[in-house]
Scaffold this motif. Sequence first.
Motif, PDB file in Angstrom:
ATOM      1  N   GLN A 288      73.709  37.967   1.362  1.00 23.72           N
ATOM      2  CA  GLN A 288      74.776  37.552   1.707  1.00 23.72           C
ATOM      3  C   GLN A 288      74.727  35.884   2.068  1.00 23.72           C
ATOM      4  O   GLN A 288      75.781  35.207   1.802  1.00 23.72           O
ATOM      5  CB  GLN A 288      75.166  38.295   3.273  1.00 23.72           C
TER       6      GLN A 288
ATOM      7  N   GLU B 175      77.563  33.638   0.619  1.00 23.00           N
ATOM      8  CA  GLU B 175      78.446  32.873   1.574  1.00 23.00           C
ATOM      9  C   GLU B 175      78.230  31.325   1.460  1.00 23.00           C
ATOM     10  O   GLU B 175      79.170  30.787   1.798  1.00 23.00           O
ATOM     11  CB  GLU B 175      78.344  33.397   2.998  1.00 23.00           C
TER      12      GLU B 175
ATOM     13  N   GLN C 267      87.414  38.159  -0.787  1.00 23.97           N
ATOM     14  CA  GLN C 267      87.672  39.446  -0.313  1.00 23.97           C
ATOM     15  C   GLN C 267      86.472  39.947   0.186  1.00 23.97           C
ATOM     16  O   GLN C 267      86.504  41.108   0.798  1.00 23.97           O
ATOM     17  CB  GLN C 267      88.751  40.223  -1.017  1.00 23.97           C
ATOM     18  N   ARG C 268      85.462  39.919  -0.745  1.00 23.98           N
ATOM     19  CA  ARG C 268      84.140  40.319  -0.551  1.00 23.98           C
ATOM     20  C   ARG C 268      83.877  41.744  -1.007  1.00 23.98           C
ATOM     21  O   ARG C 268      83.210  42.651  -0.532  1.00 23.98           O
ATOM     22  CB  ARG C 268      83.631  40.068   0.814  1.00 23.98           C
ATOM     23  N   ASN C 269      84.952  42.402  -1.977  1.00 24.68           N
ATOM     24  CA  ASN C 269      84.746  43.694  -2.462  1.00 24.68           C
ATOM     25  C   ASN C 269      83.801  43.502  -3.694  1.00 24.68           C
ATOM     26  O   ASN C 269      83.463  42.596  -4.049  1.00 24.68           O
ATOM     27  CB  ASN C 269      86.130  44.345  -2.784  1.00 24.68           C
ATOM     28  N   ASP C 270      83.368  44.841  -4.173  1.00 26.12           N
ATOM     29  CA  ASP C 270      82.517  44.858  -5.177  1.00 26.12           C
ATOM     30  C   ASP C 270      83.360  44.818  -6.467  1.00 26.12           C
ATOM     31  O   ASP C 270      82.799  44.991  -7.583  1.00 26.12           O
ATOM     32  CB  ASP C 270      81.814  46.095  -5.241  1.00 26.12           C
ATOM     33  N   GLN C 271      84.430  44.758  -6.514  1.00 28.63           N
ATOM     34  CA  GLN C 271      85.518  44.497  -7.617  1.00 28.63           C
ATOM     35  C   GLN C 271      86.798  43.709  -6.991  1.00 28.63           C
ATOM     36  O   GLN C 271      86.914  43.231  -6.149  1.00 28.63           O
ATOM     37  CB  GLN C 271      85.716  45.893  -8.161  1.00 28.63           C
ATOM     38  N   ALA C 272      87.493  43.224  -8.248  1.00 25.16           N
ATOM     39  CA  ALA C 272      88.734  42.602  -7.985  1.00 25.16           C
ATOM     40  C   ALA C 272      90.030  43.385  -8.491  1.00 25.16           C
ATOM     41  O   ALA C 272      89.969  43.799  -9.550  1.00 25.16           O
ATOM     42  CB  ALA C 272      88.522  41.116  -8.796  1.00 25.16           C
TER      43      ALA C 272
ATOM     44  N   THR D 294      84.968  38.217  -9.744  1.00 21.79           N
ATOM     45  CA  THR D 294      83.943  39.090  -9.251  1.00 21.79           C
ATOM     46  C   THR D 294      82.694  38.761  -9.736  1.00 21.79           C
ATOM     47  O   THR D 294      82.604  38.330 -10.803  1.00 21.79           O
ATOM     48  CB  THR D 294      84.488  40.723  -9.578  1.00 21.79           C
ATOM     49  N   GLY D 295      81.840  39.314  -9.278  1.00 19.91           N
ATOM     50  CA  GLY D 295      80.341  38.864  -9.950  1.00 19.91           C
ATOM     51  C   GLY D 295      79.187  39.469  -9.182  1.00 19.91           C
ATOM     52  O   GLY D 295      79.495  40.595  -8.447  1.00 19.91           O
ATOM     53  N   ASP D 296      78.288  39.303  -9.782  1.00 21.52           N
ATOM     54  CA  ASP D 296      76.835  39.935  -9.386  1.00 21.52           C
ATOM     55  C   ASP D 296      75.732  39.135  -9.397  1.00 21.52           C
ATOM     56  O   ASP D 296      75.921  38.253 -10.215  1.00 21.52           O
ATOM     57  CB  ASP D 296      76.823  41.325 -10.235  1.00 21.52           C
TER      58      ASP D 296
END
Lengths: 341, 341
Positions: free
Chosen positions: A23, A27, A41-46, A131-133
């Motif tokens: 995190q 961040e 938005q901090r979701n795992d997808q857009a 989105t990313g990883d």
Amino acid sequence: MATLDIKKGRVEMIHGSGGRASQDLLEQLFLPLLDNPWLNQRNDQAVFDLPPGRVVMATDGHVVSPLFFPGGDIGSLAVHGTLNDLAMAGARPCYLSAGFILEEGFPLADLHRLVASMAEAARKAGTPIVTGDTKVVEKGKGDGVFITTSGVGVVPEGCRLSGDQARPGDAILVSGSIGDHGVTLLSLRESLGFETEICSDSQALHRLVEVMLEVSPGLRGLRDPTRGGLATCLNELAQQSGVGMQIDERQLPVRETVRAACEFLGLDPLYSANEGKLVAICPAKEAPALLQAMRGHPQGEEAAIIGQVTRDPQNLVQMQTRLGGQRIIDWLQGDQLPRIC
Amino acid sequence: MATLDIKKGRVEMIHGSGGRASQDLLEQLFLPLLDNPWLNQRNDQAVFDLPPGRVVMATDGHVVSPLFFPGGDIGSLAVHGTLNDLAMAGARPCYLSAGFILEEGFPLADLHRLVASMAEAARKAGTPIVTGDTKVVEKGKGDGVFITTSGVGVVPEGCRLSGDQARPGDAILVSGSIGDHGVTLLSLRESLGFETEICSDSQALHRLVEVMLEVSPGLRGLRDPTRGGLATCLNELAQQSGVGMQIDERQLPVRETVRAACEFLGLDPLYSANEGKLVAICPAKEAPALLQAMRGHPQGEEAAIIGQVTRDPQNLVQMQTRLGGQRIIDWLQGDQLPRIC
């Protein structure tokens, strides 16, 4: 929350844990640089709306070495690479994603620099990274950073570009000088010094493509001659379309420094990678207007008609040489330039 | 064209050259296994129509070690990982892409096995892998194979799931037993033998999500508790929504073998990764019907209501323990399980 030491810190295994340290990296490094509503938005997808039209998807892994080079770095390259794959279908690129594989010990300052470069490239192109990883592997199990980008875009109504539509008689164009990226990288690796005079052509081509689509309604297909260079690209198109190709060496735009570096390195500019050029196939009668439109665009100033599509059941690519002979331009057989993109 | 020796051959640097050898790998290994009209078209991107609705995009890098494990492998995991990221937005997954980073020397037989596994996982889920990319890095600069998958899907009209919508009073559900994937991997790495009795829960969850959306129109958000486990997932949701969470240890579904392995390994199932489970937040009044629907689905048979959302300006996740005490379930601090996905 721990404050990241971006100046002197390094990637640690815990940055890949998914926990607090992951995190912190998100961040304090990724979010401030890539800043956009989807990522924030901090979701795992857009989730987004797309304009009407057929959807295009592309993905490209980037393992270029070294990570920074004249004209770009792995960050901007990873953005341009996927944008161009979308653009070659005639698409307007809309959204990007990025997956990072970081090696333990990689300096955070370098990561910051290349993510900033990605952010700038994405901003210039008008395509946010939504989105990313991030994953981390142990020291010695990676090589600094690998970046895989994906993108989605939308093709305008009626546009059906594909590499399998070249027909005998069609014209073959390139958008500018060939071999720049590959030669720059190799010169840099071998510390030859040519890279002070040349640089990678890494750039996004979708705006050039937009202009091309306007003037050439019959445009058959586009492809960017990356790994394996122009020679490989033409062979792919010839094979896909079941045709031959005849090009003219005298029409090939090659920078003098690139030519000199190639001679010195024993390379052939035809097989050297490009990261900001495209090959276009269009009906012969549309070629003059297409050429003119390309030359009127900053990314196509040195565009040229380099040959035509032929009828050839063997799908050979042939070149009339400067001296008037005929040479078969075969597929790249070996590995001239590993990890060029 | 050279014939690949898939039984005894290995990945070589030339397979990443973009030239003839890259084509051989594509034609003889990837295309026959992943076989679909988009990939077979041999363009650098895929063009398709999407059903109407908002579009979702997700990406996930996979660096799991070891590559093969009870219940799956990096291939199926890479498909399920991205499918689940799409499904957590309520999306019907439509198309996938895959970027491979291969290490020189990696056995082609292993590559064949895991691409076959990807293909099967994609087929079962009804989501073809329509475009992709392969890069090769030198021996010692990678670790066998890394796979980054991306996907696009479409969200049904009116569905607005997000991690920032949990409200005090909402119910918290999980779809089944927790910790299986992480414990299986760690047991395998340490050669403890537990993996003969447990296996990874890697699976695609979009069909379960479809059923859940039907019965819980007020569903707030979904998330799959992968890296960092259930504890990290709940902390993320609490932070995003600006709420607290209170769960009950007695309600947590944990397999006996997983519990035993955790005790032996000094792990906490709350922090152990899952690859086929989801956390759902819904209005309390919808929870009973949602639970019933989940239990009626093969992927939710062991679903449970594990707690509720609380008002808490500190966004703490707390758990009433089996013995009746209260314990703060903090973010994962260290790196309990590196390279778990």
